[in-house]
Motif scaffolding. Structure first.
Motif, short mmCIF file in Angstrom:
data_model
loop_
_atom_site.label_atom_id
_atom_site.label_comp_id
_atom_site.label_asym_id
_atom_site.label_seq_id
_atom_site.Cartn_x
_atom_site.Cartn_y
_atom_site.Cartn_z
N GLU A 269 0.75 -1.38 0.04
CA GLU A 269 -0.10 0.01 -0.24
C GLU A 269 0.89 1.09 0.12
O GLU A 269 1.52 1.53 1.01
N PRO A 270 0.98 1.94 -1.25
CA PRO A 270 1.97 3.15 -1.12
C PRO A 270 1.50 4.23 -0.17
O PRO A 270 0.22 4.66 0.04
N ALA A 271 2.49 5.11 0.15
CA ALA A 271 2.34 6.19 1.12
C ALA A 271 1.45 7.35 0.46
O ALA A 271 1.50 7.11 -0.77
N ILE A 272 1.09 8.23 1.25
CA ILE A 272 -0.11 9.10 0.70
C ILE A 272 0.78 10.02 -0.37
O ILE A 272 0.14 10.72 -1.42
N HIS A 273 1.85 10.28 -0.35
CA HIS A 273 2.72 10.93 -1.09
C HIS A 273 3.08 10.65 -2.51
O HIS A 273 3.38 11.01 -3.30
N VAL A 274 2.99 9.26 -2.60
CA VAL A 274 3.59 8.25 -3.94
C VAL A 274 2.81 8.93 -5.13
O VAL A 274 3.37 9.15 -6.01
N PRO A 275 1.41 9.03 -5.16
CA PRO A 275 0.99 9.46 -6.37
C PRO A 275 1.45 10.84 -6.87
O PRO A 275 1.71 11.25 -7.99
N GLY A 276 1.34 11.71 -5.82
CA GLY A 276 1.85 13.03 -6.35
C GLY A 276 3.28 13.04 -6.79
O GLY A 276 3.51 13.87 -7.71
N CYS A 277 3.92 12.31 -6.00
CA CYS A 277 5.47 12.40 -6.51
C CYS A 277 5.67 11.45 -7.86
O CYS A 277 6.55 11.90 -8.61
N THR A 278 4.82 10.53 -8.31
CA THR A 278 5.05 9.87 -9.37
C THR A 278 4.57 10.88 -10.43
O THR A 278 5.20 11.01 -11.63
N PHE A 279 3.41 11.58 -10.46
CA PHE A 279 3.03 12.48 -11.44
C PHE A 279 3.96 13.75 -11.50
O PHE A 279 4.29 13.95 -12.79
N SER A 280 4.61 14.09 -10.47
CA SER A 280 5.69 15.12 -10.73
C SER A 280 6.81 14.59 -11.57
O SER A 280 7.25 15.21 -12.60
N ALA A 281 7.31 13.27 -11.28
CA ALA A 281 8.47 12.81 -11.92
C ALA A 281 8.05 12.65 -13.59
O ALA A 281 8.76 12.83 -14.34
N ALA A 282 6.58 12.10 -13.71
CA ALA A 282 6.06 11.87 -15.19
C ALA A 282 6.12 13.34 -15.83
O ALA A 282 6.60 13.34 -17.19
N ILE A 283 5.64 14.37 -15.30
CA ILE A 283 5.55 15.68 -15.74
C ILE A 283 6.95 16.26 -16.19
O ILE A 283 7.20 16.84 -17.15
N ALA A 284 8.20 15.99 -15.40
CA ALA A 284 9.32 16.53 -15.53
C ALA A 284 9.86 15.64 -16.89
O ALA A 284 10.50 16.38 -17.56
N TRP A 285 9.66 14.55 -16.96
CA TRP A 285 10.11 13.78 -18.00
C TRP A 285 9.49 14.02 -19.30
O TRP A 285 9.99 14.45 -20.48
N TYR A 286 8.23 14.48 -19.24
CA TYR A 286 7.30 14.81 -20.30
C TYR A 286 7.93 16.28 -20.82
O TYR A 286 8.11 16.42 -22.05
N CYS A 287 8.16 17.09 -20.00
CA CYS A 287 8.35 18.65 -20.43
C CYS A 287 9.88 18.47 -20.95
O CYS A 287 10.16 19.29 -21.72
N TYR A 288 10.78 17.58 -20.13
CA TYR A 288 12.03 17.64 -20.70
C TYR A 288 12.18 16.98 -22.26
O TYR A 288 12.90 17.53 -23.12
N THR A 289 11.41 15.92 -22.52
CA THR A 289 11.15 15.41 -23.91
C THR A 289 10.61 16.42 -25.03
O THR A 289 10.76 16.38 -26.09
N LYS A 290 9.61 17.16 -24.39
CA LYS A 290 8.76 17.82 -25.42
C LYS A 290 9.19 19.31 -25.89
O LYS A 290 9.27 19.77 -27.01
#
Length: 379
Positions: A269-290
């Motif tokens: 069961e992931p901790a409460i911060h995990v979804p937000g951290c995962t989303f931030s990591a994905a947005i960073a990757w998206y903006c880096y490639t875009k």
């Protein structure tokens, strides 16, 4: 009607005010005497200690909640994390003692009480850079305390008031980098491989490092959170960032978040911060490639990609970045970025948190090319 962000903040502020009136944020813990005249005295001491410990842990939960809202909605925290007056929580073994007698036996060997503020590196008067003092490792017996101190660093980053539209102030950056590195040496590195990290602390650690390297508020505006007009304004900053060494350093941490997620047990069961951290990591990757220069990921003779924090982790970040980008000079495309796809898939699998499904939906729109309108909706 106010926005979802303002409603959450108002609720959090009300909870903080109630907790202050109840004295929850100044809950210390007196060390009970080891000598009791009777079983009744022992039971009374145990019950009194347990009530204080429960009150302290509830206050810690409010600190975690406050830091999460500040991170999610990009505003200053309501609580003063850097001046936290709570003592460290007891170990789980002590807190779960089944009887007064066993509790008393464990208390005789339990470390003395210390305040959480003392375990945050930048609260120390000595400037020892990236070397933790003995006092800083004093709450290793309590993963909950380690969790709260890490959130204390995150909240201090938010309180620093830095703007990312210019190069970060090096002195401030070094202060928080040293605090995070010391936290890792004190707690992150010492966790047992046989003991599951129920609080997913290293995922949060990497996310805080990322927040030192990029303005996530601007990244979210650039992908359409506030509409196309605001996106156009933000994209100037994001394009500059995506062509910088800070961006490479940031996606290095984003990729390590992906690695930690991939290593999680299926039934965890992931901790409460995990979804937000995962989303931030994905947005960073998206903006880096875009955005930014297409061939900017490859190191050149003027770049040093062996970052201090990845050295502490035993990672050759330059080599890993090269491999992450497909071992070719041009940047990967949005659809060709493996960590971005992995982070998006993971958001669809993260426990029962509804927030993770909403984040996954936003990333799905981005990956399929729909970047117009108001993409982000936390309501």
């Amino acid at each position: 009607m106010g926005s979802p962000s303002s409603s959450f903040v108002q609720i959090a502020y009300g909870m903080a005010q109630w907790a202050r009136r109840d004295g929850m944020f100044t809950t210390g813990q007196e060390q009970p005497s080891n000598f009791f005249q009777s079983h009744e005295e022992l039971d009374t001491a145990w019950n009194s200690w347990a009530r204080l410990e429960e009150k302290k842990r509830a206050a810690m939960g409010l600190y975690i909640h406050d830091a999460q809202l500040a991170s999610l909605f990009h505003h200053d925290p309501n609580l003063r994390h850097g001046a936290i007056q709570l003592s460290a929580a007891a170990s789980n073994e002590l807190f779960s003692a089944p009887s007064a007698a066993q509790w008393a036996d464990l208390m005789r060997t339990h470390p003395p009480q210390s305040y959480l503020q003392e375990h945050i590196h930048f609260s120390q008067p000595q400037d020892l850079q990236q070397h933790p003092l003995p006092i800083e490792i004093g709450c290793a017996h309590s993963r909950l305390s380690c969790y709260v101190t890490l959130h204390g660093i995150e909240a201090a980053v938010a309180e620093s008031g830095r703007t990312y539209h210019v190069l970060p102030n090096q002195q401030i950056f070094d202060k928080f980098r040293d605090a995070l590195t010391c936290w890792y040496h004190a707690y992150g590195k010492t966790s047992s491989p046989n003991s599951p990290d129920i609080f997913c602390l290293m995922i949060l650690w990497h996310k805080i490092f990322m927040s030192l390297l990029v303005d996530f508020d601007s990244l979210e505006r650039a992908i359409g959170r506030d509409g196309s007009v605001q996106a156009a304004f933000a994209q100037e900053y994001v394009s500059t960032w995506a062509s910088s060494i800070e961006a490479k350093r940031c996606i290095m941490h984003a990729s390590l978040i992906n690695d930690h997620l991939a290593a999680m047990r299926v039934d965890a069961e992931p901790a409460i911060h995990v979804p937000g951290c995962t989303f931030s990591a994905a947005i960073a990757w998206y903006c880096y490639t875009k955005f930014g220069v297409a061939d900017n990921h490859a190191p050149d003779c003027n770049e040093n990609l062996d970052f201090p924090e990845t050295k502490a982790l035993g990672i050759r970040s330059g080599q890993q970045l090269f491999e992450l980008c497909g071992a070719t000079r041009p940047k990967p495309t949005v659809m060709g970025a493996g960590p971005l796809r992995g982070l998006t898939d993971m958001l669809n699998k993260l426990g029962h948190w509804d927030t993770s499904k909403r984040f996954a939906g936003i990333l799905g729109l981005l990956l399929h090319g729909d970047t117009e309108g108001h993409l982000l909706d936390y309501s």
